[in-house]
Design an enzyme around this catalytic site. Structure first.
Site, mmCIF file in Angstrom:
data_model
loop_
_atom_site.group_PDB
_atom_site.id
_atom_site.type_symbol
_atom_site.label_atom_id
_atom_site.label_comp_id
_atom_site.label_asym_id
_atom_site.label_seq_id
_atom_site.Cartn_x
_atom_site.Cartn_y
_atom_site.Cartn_z
ATOM 1 C CB CYS A 166 27.559 27.827 -9.242
ATOM 2 S SG CYS A 166 27.478 29.572 -8.772
ATOM 3 C CB CYS A 186 30.990 30.563 -11.509
ATOM 4 S SG CYS A 186 31.030 29.244 -10.274
ATOM 5 C CB CYS A 192 29.658 29.273 -5.369
ATOM 6 S SG CYS A 192 30.675 28.660 -6.739
ATOM 7 C CB CYS A 236 31.499 32.802 -8.543
ATOM 8 S SG CYS A 236 29.884 32.242 -7.961
ATOM 9 C CB CYS A 264 18.433 24.953 3.389
ATOM 10 S SG CYS A 264 16.816 25.664 3.075
#
Ligand code: FE
Length: 135
Positions: A50, A53, A99, A102, A122
Site C-alpha cells: 500500500c 501505509c 486497504c 489505513c 482492478c
C-alpha cells in the site's frame, strides 16, 4: 508495526505525506486514467505494498494482463489485507477495495477474473508501491 494495527492519520497528514496522485486515489477515491499508471504493464517480480501505509497487499505472481490499463490481480497476497465495500458512485454498483490497515481506496473488484477465484482486482498504480524481488 504489526499487520493488524490500524493506521489513522488526519487529512492534513495524508496530504503532506502522499503525492497529489496518491492522495487523490487513496484518500479521494479517484481512478487514474487507464494505461497511465506506473504499474499498468509491469511484470517484475515482487510485493505490491500500500502506498499509504506499506501493508503487503498483492503479489506479482497473481498479476495478470487484463487489457484494462490498470494493474490487475486474481487475489490479495494476504486475504484480510484488503476489505471490500459496496460503491454506488458514478451511477454504477461496484465493489470497492480498500486497504484494511489505513482505509485507503485501492480500486474495485469484479467477478470476471481468469483464475480459480474468478475475481479481478482492478487496482490503481498510485495506490501501490512495488517492492521488487531482490531490492
Ligand atoms: Fe494502507
Amino acid at each position: 508495526m504489526s499487520a493488524d494495527e490500524q493506521v489513522t492519520k488526519t487529512d492534513e497528514q495524508w496530504r503532506e505525506e502522499l503525492s497529489p496522485e496518491q492522495y487523490a486515489v487513496l484518500r479521494g477515491q479517484a481512478t487514474e486514467p487507464p494505461f497511465t499508471g506506473e504499474y499498468a504493464m509491469t511484470k517484475d517480480a515482487g510485493v505490491y505494498r500500500c502506498a499509504g501505509c506499506g501493508a503487503e497487499l498483492f503479489a506479482s505472481d497473481t498479476k495478470f494482463d487484463s487489457g484494462t490499463g490498470w494493474p490487475s490481480f486474481t487475489e490479495p497476497a494476504v486475504a484480510d489485507a484488503v476489505e471490500t465495500k459496496t460503491d454506488v458512485s458514478h451511477g454504477m454498483i461496484r465493489t470497492e477495495v480498500v486497504c484494511r490497515r489505513c482505509g485507503g481506496h485501492l480500486g474495485h473488484v469484479f467477478d470476471d477474473g481468469p483464475g480459480e477465484t474468478g475475481l479481478r482486482y482492478c487496482i490503481n498504480s498510485a495506490a501501490l508501491d512495488l517492492e521488487r524481488a531482490g531490492d
